[in-house]
Design a protein around this motif. Structure first.
Motif, mmCIF file in Angstrom:
data_model
loop_
_atom_site.group_PDB
_atom_site.id
_atom_site.type_symbol
_atom_site.label_atom_id
_atom_site.label_comp_id
_atom_site.label_asym_id
_atom_site.label_seq_id
_atom_site.Cartn_x
_atom_site.Cartn_y
_atom_site.Cartn_z
ATOM 1 N N LEU A 1 8.322 -7.327 3.225
ATOM 2 C CA LEU A 1 7.928 -7.567 1.802
ATOM 3 C C LEU A 1 9.195 -8.252 1.193
ATOM 4 O O LEU A 1 8.977 -8.896 0.326
ATOM 5 N N LEU A 2 10.452 -7.704 1.621
ATOM 6 C CA LEU A 2 11.605 -8.211 0.959
ATOM 7 C C LEU A 2 11.747 -9.829 1.218
ATOM 8 O O LEU A 2 11.811 -10.702 0.329
ATOM 9 N N LYS A 3 11.445 -10.280 2.334
ATOM 10 C CA LYS A 3 11.552 -11.527 2.761
ATOM 11 C C LYS A 3 10.513 -12.535 2.216
ATOM 12 O O LYS A 3 10.462 -13.467 1.888
ATOM 13 N N HIS A 4 9.302 -11.618 2.190
ATOM 14 C CA HIS A 4 8.305 -12.657 1.536
ATOM 15 C C HIS A 4 8.608 -12.635 -0.130
ATOM 16 O O HIS A 4 8.376 -13.872 -0.695
ATOM 17 N N ALA A 5 9.274 -11.713 -0.715
ATOM 18 C CA ALA A 5 9.569 -11.949 -2.159
ATOM 19 C C ALA A 5 10.770 -13.080 -2.290
ATOM 20 O O ALA A 5 10.719 -13.886 -3.279
ATOM 21 N N VAL A 6 11.717 -13.127 -1.365
ATOM 22 C CA VAL A 6 12.855 -14.131 -1.412
ATOM 23 C C VAL A 6 12.308 -15.467 -1.138
ATOM 24 O O VAL A 6 12.546 -16.615 -2.094
ATOM 25 N N ILE A 7 11.270 -15.488 -0.184
ATOM 26 C CA ILE A 7 10.542 -16.865 -0.314
ATOM 27 C C ILE A 7 9.795 -17.346 -1.293
ATOM 28 O O ILE A 7 10.014 -18.659 -1.691
ATOM 29 N N VAL B 1 14.304 -3.314 -2.099
ATOM 30 C CA VAL B 1 13.104 -2.650 -2.161
ATOM 31 C C VAL B 1 13.227 -1.278 -2.070
ATOM 32 O O VAL B 1 14.082 -0.730 -1.343
ATOM 33 N N ARG B 2 12.588 -0.573 -3.063
ATOM 34 C CA ARG B 2 12.723 0.710 -3.503
ATOM 35 C C ARG B 2 11.381 1.400 -3.264
ATOM 36 O O ARG B 2 10.500 0.925 -3.519
ATOM 37 N N ASP B 3 11.233 2.859 -3.250
ATOM 38 C CA ASP B 3 9.887 3.582 -2.859
ATOM 39 C C ASP B 3 9.691 4.031 -4.353
ATOM 40 O O ASP B 3 10.390 3.875 -5.230
ATOM 41 N N GLY B 4 8.712 5.019 -4.292
ATOM 42 C CA GLY B 4 8.323 5.440 -5.401
ATOM 43 C C GLY B 4 9.517 6.270 -6.233
ATOM 44 O O GLY B 4 9.131 6.754 -7.606
ATOM 45 N N ARG C 1 0.735 -1.138 0.117
ATOM 46 C CA ARG C 1 0.059 -0.127 -0.102
ATOM 47 C C ARG C 1 0.886 1.160 -0.214
ATOM 48 O O ARG C 1 0.410 2.326 -0.438
ATOM 49 N N ALA C 2 2.256 1.253 0.463
ATOM 50 C CA ALA C 2 3.000 2.279 0.575
ATOM 51 C C ALA C 2 3.525 2.644 -0.887
ATOM 52 O O ALA C 2 4.752 3.203 -0.655
ATOM 53 N N SER C 3 3.308 1.770 -1.840
ATOM 54 C CA SER C 3 3.943 1.865 -2.966
ATOM 55 C C SER C 3 5.505 1.574 -3.030
ATOM 56 O O SER C 3 6.258 2.019 -4.061
ATOM 57 N N LEU C 4 5.797 0.686 -2.297
ATOM 58 C CA LEU C 4 7.166 -0.017 -2.200
ATOM 59 C C LEU C 4 7.120 -1.188 -3.132
ATOM 60 O O LEU C 4 5.995 -1.878 -3.372
ATOM 61 N N HIS C 5 8.132 -1.273 -4.006
ATOM 62 C CA HIS C 5 8.175 -2.524 -5.034
ATOM 63 C C HIS C 5 9.522 -3.237 -4.697
ATOM 64 O O HIS C 5 10.558 -2.559 -4.159
#
Length: 366
Positions: A270-276, A231-234, A174-178
């Motif tokens: 978010l980072l660890k979820h993506a690595v998983i 992980v980066r912001d907008g 929701r914070a627009s982090l990708h």
């Protein structure tokens, strides 16, 4: 069982060095056993080595660093050495049907023949301590590590997280982090700055400040054995990053950091979820998050929230090849310290004992 033939190869571009790399690739490509990785943790005067044992049915490797014992002037015998595994999970690693009794027997013979008094080793996570270890070996397990089981389906894993992890991943989105999983660093200096800022915030000891040259060497020499999660912001600002080491079987959370002003958006969840997710799709069995600084501290509980059933003991071993010389060295070191300070003693529980910290009696009694 065919007799194992062991050879010990330094990480140089020689025939023996190439044999180490070939054996490393056969034994699961574990990053902590790669010659370049071991070499990064060998200080001046130390040597990165690897025991390689082959038989008709199996192959085993054990990386280690040889260290001269004569470093502070207290040891009379200058040719004595000892060994330690590199930082991380040191092994041993095997492929096929390994005769571990024969492996350790040959390794002990080599240690004795080369005046290697002892070895401190960090065990691979799935090493069985009942597997053929020689006499005079002691085991220690004073902490747990968390391994996220990557064999679950993504849907099962999502539900297996603690509720706060699911909540935080949604918050970061929701914070627009990708998040991006990369095969190399986008910018090494940017990563190093983030990492060092994190170490500053945690008041880390100087040992954890590896420096830009360390990351540059690792990126070059371990190409293909790591990924970088960013992980980066907008605005494309790097707000959280992690260097993840890779073997055929595991992903290992290694070094990373997060911008303090982004904590409220939970970018590391978010980072660890993506690595998983990456680990699952790439066919790995587990994502090793490591442990905490102390038993069940906040860092450990945070890691465990990604897999509440994923705790495993982190084990180390102390191997003595020559008990008489080991005991004599411990006595020699103690006498040296007591000549400088009456009432000095060596700290209990450290291996090898002759390298332990020095305490005064009143300090030890506290």
């Amino acid at each position: 069982t065919p007799r194992c033939k062991s050879s010990f190869a330094p990480p140089t571009p020689t025939t023996r060095g190439r044999k180490w790399l070939t054996a490393w690739a056969t034994c699961g490509r574990e990053p902590f056993a790669h010659p370049a990785y071991v070499g990064l943790f060998a200080a001046e005067g130390e040597q990165a080595r690897c025991a390689v044992a082959r038989s008709a049915h199996g192959l085993a490797i054990l990386p280690f660093i040889l260290r001269p014992i004569q470093v502070d002037g207290w040891a009379a015998e200058s040719s004595l050495m000892d060994a330690t595994s590199p930082y991380g999970y040191g092994g041993p690693y095997g492929s096929g049907e390994v005769d571990w009794d024969e492996f350790w027997s040959q390794f002990m013979l080599w240690m004795s023949a080369n005046k290697i008094v002892s070895m401190f080793g960090r065990l691979a996570l799935d090493t069985l301590t009942s597997g053929g270890f020689p006499p005079y070996v002691s085991f220690r397990s004073d902490s747990d590590n968390v391994i996220v089981d990557l064999t679950r389906s993504p849907e099962e894993q999502w539900q297996h997280y603690e509720h706060k992890v699911r909540k935080n991943v949604k918050k970061a989105i929701r914070a627009s982090l990708h998040i991006e999983i990369r095969q190399s660093f986008t910018n090494l200096e940017e990563f190093n700055q983030l990492y060092e800022a994190t170490m500053d915030r945690r008041a880390a000891t100087s040992w954890y400040y590896f420096g830009l040259d360390f990351f540059t060497s690792l990126a070059k020499d371990l190409d293909g054995s790591y990924i970088v999660a960013e992980v980066r912001d907008g605005t494309n600002r790097l707000v959280s990053a992690e260097l993840v080491l890779c073997s055929d079987k595991y992903l290992y959370s290694f070094l990373g950091g997060t911008q303090e002003d982004f904590f409220r958006f939970a970018p590391n969840d978010l980072l660890k979820h993506a690595v998983i997710e990456y680990g699952h799709t790439s066919g790995r069995a587990g994502y090793v998050l490591g442990g905490g600084y102390t038993e069940n501290d906040g860092i450990f509980r945070y890691k465990k929230s990604f897999d509440p059933t994923g705790s495993v003991p982190f084990q180390a071993f102390g191997l003595v090849a020559d008990r008489g010389v080991y005991d004599a060295l411990s006595s020699e070191r103690l006498s040296h310290e007591r000549s400088a300070a009456a009432g000095a003693r060596l700290a209990d529980g450290f291996f090898p004992g002759y390298r332990g910290d020095t305490l005064l009696d009143e300090q030890a009694a506290r």
